[in-house]
Design a protein around this motif. Structure first.
Motif, PDB file in Angstrom:
ATOM      1  N   MET A 107       0.831  -1.193   0.000  1.00 52.08           N
ATOM      2  CA  MET A 107       0.000   0.000   0.000  1.00 52.08           C
ATOM      3  C   MET A 107       0.868   1.246   0.000  1.00 52.08           C
ATOM      4  N   THR A 108       0.531   2.249  -0.813  1.00 53.64           N
ATOM      5  CA  THR A 108       1.269   3.493  -0.848  1.00 53.64           C
ATOM      6  C   THR A 108       0.417   4.603  -0.268  1.00 53.64           C
ATOM      7  N   GLU A 109       1.080   5.707   0.090  1.00 54.19           N
ATOM      8  CA  GLU A 109       0.368   6.827   0.676  1.00 54.19           C
ATOM      9  C   GLU A 109      -0.486   7.563  -0.359  1.00 54.19           C
ATOM     10  N   ARG A 110      -0.385   7.178  -1.652  1.00 52.23           N
ATOM     11  CA  ARG A 110      -1.222   7.810  -2.669  1.00 52.23           C
ATOM     12  C   ARG A 110      -2.653   7.277  -2.628  1.00 52.23           C
ATOM     13  N   ASN A 111      -2.859   6.137  -1.955  1.00 49.11           N
ATOM     14  CA  ASN A 111      -4.213   5.592  -1.869  1.00 49.11           C
ATOM     15  C   ASN A 111      -5.144   6.607  -1.220  1.00 49.11           C
ATOM     16  N   SER A 112      -6.357   6.708  -1.752  1.00 48.64           N
ATOM     17  CA  SER A 112      -7.293   7.692  -1.229  1.00 48.64           C
ATOM     18  C   SER A 112      -8.178   7.118  -0.137  1.00 48.64           C
ATOM     19  N   THR A 113      -8.076   5.821   0.097  1.00 44.67           N
ATOM     20  CA  THR A 113      -8.885   5.217   1.147  1.00 44.67           C
ATOM     21  C   THR A 113      -8.131   4.033   1.733  1.00 44.67           C
ATOM     22  N   VAL A 114      -8.766   3.373   2.679  1.00 44.51           N
ATOM     23  CA  VAL A 114      -8.193   2.189   3.322  1.00 44.51           C
ATOM     24  C   VAL A 114      -9.252   1.101   3.293  1.00 44.51           C
ATOM     25  N   ALA A 115      -8.869  -0.096   2.863  1.00 41.63           N
ATOM     26  CA  ALA A 115      -9.793  -1.220   2.757  1.00 41.63           C
ATOM     27  C   ALA A 115      -9.277  -2.391   3.580  1.00 41.63           C
ATOM     28  N   LEU A 116     -10.115  -3.421   3.689  1.00 40.72           N
ATOM     29  CA  LEU A 116      -9.753  -4.599   4.473  1.00 40.72           C
ATOM     30  C   LEU A 116      -8.437  -5.202   4.004  1.00 40.72           C
ATOM     31  N   ALA A 117      -8.185  -5.236   2.694  1.00 47.24           N
ATOM     32  CA  ALA A 117      -6.937  -5.819   2.190  1.00 47.24           C
ATOM     33  C   ALA A 117      -5.727  -5.073   2.720  1.00 47.24           C
ATOM     34  N   ASP A 118      -5.825  -3.746   2.862  1.00 47.52           N
ATOM     35  CA  ASP A 118      -4.717  -2.958   3.393  1.00 47.52           C
ATOM     36  C   ASP A 118      -4.456  -3.302   4.860  1.00 47.52           C
ATOM     37  N   ILE A 119      -5.530  -3.521   5.598  1.00 47.06           N
ATOM     38  CA  ILE A 119      -5.390  -3.830   7.024  1.00 47.06           C
ATOM     39  C   ILE A 119      -4.820  -5.236   7.209  1.00 47.06           C
ATOM     40  N   ARG A 120      -5.245  -6.174   6.376  1.00 42.87           N
ATOM     41  CA  ARG A 120      -4.666  -7.525   6.451  1.00 42.87           C
ATOM     42  C   ARG A 120      -3.190  -7.511   6.057  1.00 42.87           C
ATOM     43  N   ALA A 121      -2.822  -6.694   5.072  1.00 41.04           N
ATOM     44  CA  ALA A 121      -1.415  -6.577   4.699  1.00 41.04           C
ATOM     45  C   ALA A 121      -0.615  -5.968   5.847  1.00 41.04           C
ATOM     46  N   ALA A 122      -1.196  -5.012   6.528  1.00 42.73           N
ATOM     47  CA  ALA A 122      -0.530  -4.412   7.683  1.00 42.73           C
ATOM     48  C   ALA A 122      -0.305  -5.445   8.776  1.00 42.73           C
ATOM     49  N   ARG A 123      -1.295  -6.302   9.002  1.00 42.83           N
ATOM     50  CA  ARG A 123      -1.125  -7.321  10.042  1.00 42.83           C
ATOM     51  C   ARG A 123       0.039  -8.250   9.703  1.00 42.83           C
ATOM     52  N   SER A 124       0.197  -8.585   8.442  1.00 46.01           N
ATOM     53  CA  SER A 124       1.331  -9.431   8.048  1.00 46.01           C
ATOM     54  C   SER A 124       2.658  -8.725   8.327  1.00 46.01           C
ATOM     55  N   ARG A 125       2.719  -7.428   8.004  1.00 45.79           N
ATOM     56  CA  ARG A 125       3.951  -6.680   8.259  1.00 45.79           C
ATOM     57  C   ARG A 125       4.263  -6.601   9.753  1.00 45.79           C
ATOM     58  N   LEU A 126       3.226  -6.447  10.555  1.00 45.51           N
ATOM     59  CA  LEU A 126       3.420  -6.201  11.984  1.00 45.51           C
ATOM     60  C   LEU A 126       3.692  -7.471  12.780  1.00 45.51           C
ATOM     61  N   SER A 127       3.519  -8.625  12.166  1.00 41.27           N
ATOM     62  CA  SER A 127       3.715  -9.874  12.898  1.00 41.27           C
ATOM     63  C   SER A 127       5.116  -9.930  13.500  1.00 41.27           C
ATOM     64  N   GLY A 128       5.180 -10.090  14.804  1.00 41.77           N
ATOM     65  CA  GLY A 128       6.455 -10.146  15.507  1.00 41.77           C
ATOM     66  C   GLY A 128       7.070  -8.800  15.808  1.00 41.77           C
ATOM     67  N   LYS A 129       6.456  -7.718  15.300  1.00 41.08           N
ATOM     68  CA  LYS A 129       6.997  -6.366  15.519  1.00 41.08           C
ATOM     69  C   LYS A 129       6.221  -5.612  16.595  1.00 41.08           C
ATOM     70  N   VAL A 130       4.941  -5.965  16.774  1.00 43.06           N
ATOM     71  CA  VAL A 130       4.128  -5.417  17.857  1.00 43.06           C
ATOM     72  C   VAL A 130       3.455  -6.601  18.554  1.00 43.06           C
ATOM     73  N   ARG A 131       2.804  -6.333  19.669  1.00 45.88           N
ATOM     74  CA  ARG A 131       2.212  -7.418  20.448  1.00 45.88           C
ATOM     75  C   ARG A 131       0.774  -7.720  20.027  1.00 45.88           C
ATOM     76  N   LEU A 132       0.442  -8.986  20.027  1.00 45.68           N
ATOM     77  CA  LEU A 132      -0.955  -9.403  19.973  1.00 45.68           C
ATOM     78  C   LEU A 132      -1.477  -9.262  21.396  1.00 45.68           C
ATOM     79  N   THR A 133      -2.179  -8.179  21.664  1.00 42.13           N
ATOM     80  CA  THR A 133      -2.555  -7.880  23.042  1.00 42.13           C
ATOM     81  C   THR A 133      -3.756  -8.698  23.484  1.00 42.13           C
ATOM     82  N   PRO A 134      -3.852  -8.987  24.783  1.00 41.84           N
ATOM     83  CA  PRO A 134      -4.923  -9.865  25.264  1.00 41.84           C
ATOM     84  C   PRO A 134      -6.243  -9.140  25.457  1.00 41.84           C
TER      85      PRO A 134
END
Length: 319
Positions: free
Chosen positions: A1-28
């Motif tokens: 996803m680039t900052e040129r996108n005019s909106t945010v969709a579920l696919a962007d959020i799922r891609a973010a979760r893949s990037r964040l795996s192991g970098k932030v906590r899965l909080t309880p």
């Protein structure tokens, strides 16, 4: 996803979760029961503890997703931002991960302990202006003058998508959730969270909570357009921009069912409740969902399953 996108969709959020795996906590999540003083006696109250992220708030999600979405040459220039405190801490965390410097502009209203914590993370701290918007103008000017990369705390799609990952976690961890309560500052958190939840569970009710002294989104929704508040009177500095941004307004308008207001005193009472009942030290923003329930700003049907997002740790609620 680039900052040129005019909106945010579920696919962007799922891609973010893949990037964040192991970098932030899965909080309880924890059930608030058993309680001495139940807030909603005939319903289930569940707390999502993003106050347990490395810097004490959900903000690391958006900051780290932005860092990992950014070309290396932008990272190398150094990261700069303005913040009420929590986004600044997240940018300092991301900058350390990326091996680059961080400069954080804070308004004079920011708690002193946030500035000290930022310095401990290795960031340069500059106090500028009385409110976030004034600090942001100064930070933007310095970014342009020195060629640094400015990371806005709630407007970029990469920030919103990163924050949205908490929404995916909530519906997976609490399958029967029917109401989610979220504090609103600029709107990056609720924009991402609501986008995620409504995409996979459209019947879940999303309620945003703002301080009476900073009703940015509430006033904008009432006007049918973005408005700039004349003044900020809340002491909850992490919930206190005078104006939101276009993408946040668009996503909140599309996906957030209700916006309610609570007083600073109600948030303080809720923070004390969280400390007494659960041993959680929540800042005012982190207690906003509980404040909405305790004050009656939000009501739920008996038998509901309600998630209150405890989005930030702190001690300002103990004052």
């Amino acid at each position: 996803m680039t900052e040129r996108n005019s909106t945010v969709a579920l696919a962007d959020i799922r891609a973010a979760r893949s990037r964040l795996s192991g970098k932030v906590r899965l909080t309880p999540v924890i059930d608030a029961a058993p309680m001495r003083s139940p807030v909603i006696p005939d319903s289930r109250l569940v707390l999502k503890l993003d106050c347990l992220q490395p810097t004490g708030s959900f903000k690391v999600r958006g900051a780290v997703n932005t860092l990992l979405s950014m070309p290396q040459d932008q990272v190398a220039r150094g990261l700069i931002t303005a913040s009420g405190g929590n986004h600044g801490l997240a940018i300092a965390y991301a900058a350390r991960m990326g091996g680059t410097r961080a400069i954080i502009y804070l308004p004079a209203s920011a708690p002193k302990d946030k500035a000290e914590k930022l310095k401990a993370w290795g960031a340069e701290v500059v106090i500028e202006g009385a409110v976030f918007d004034e600090a942001a103008l100064a930070a933007t000017a310095r970014a342009q003058a020195e060629g640094m990369t400015f990371v806005h705390p709630f407007a970029p799609p990469s920030v919103i998508a990163g924050q949205g990952t908490v929404g995916l976690e909530i519906v997976e961890q609490i399958p029967d959730v029917d109401t989610v309560l979220v504090a609103i500052g600029g709107g990056g958190l609720i924009a991402g969270l609501a986008t995620a939840i409504k995409a996979v569970r459209p019947n879940v009710r999303i309620v945003g909570i703002e301080p009476e002294g900073a009703p940015t989104h509430h006033a904008s929704r009432a006007a049918g357009r973005m408005v700039t508040l004349d003044a900020i009177t809340t002491v909850a500095g992490t919930l206190a921009p005078r104006r939101t941004e276009a993408l946040n307004f668009e996503l909140v308008s599309a996906h957030v069912d209700e916006l309610v207001l609570v007083s600073d005193d109600a948030m303080r009472e809720a923070a004390r409740w969280l400390w007494f009942e659960c041993g959680l030290s929540a800042e005012l923003s982190g207690a906003a969902g509980i404040a909405a329930l305790m004050s009656g700003a939000v009501t739920v049907r008996p038998g509901s399953t309600v998630c209150a997002l405890v989005c930030g740790a702190g001690t300002d609620g103990m004052g």
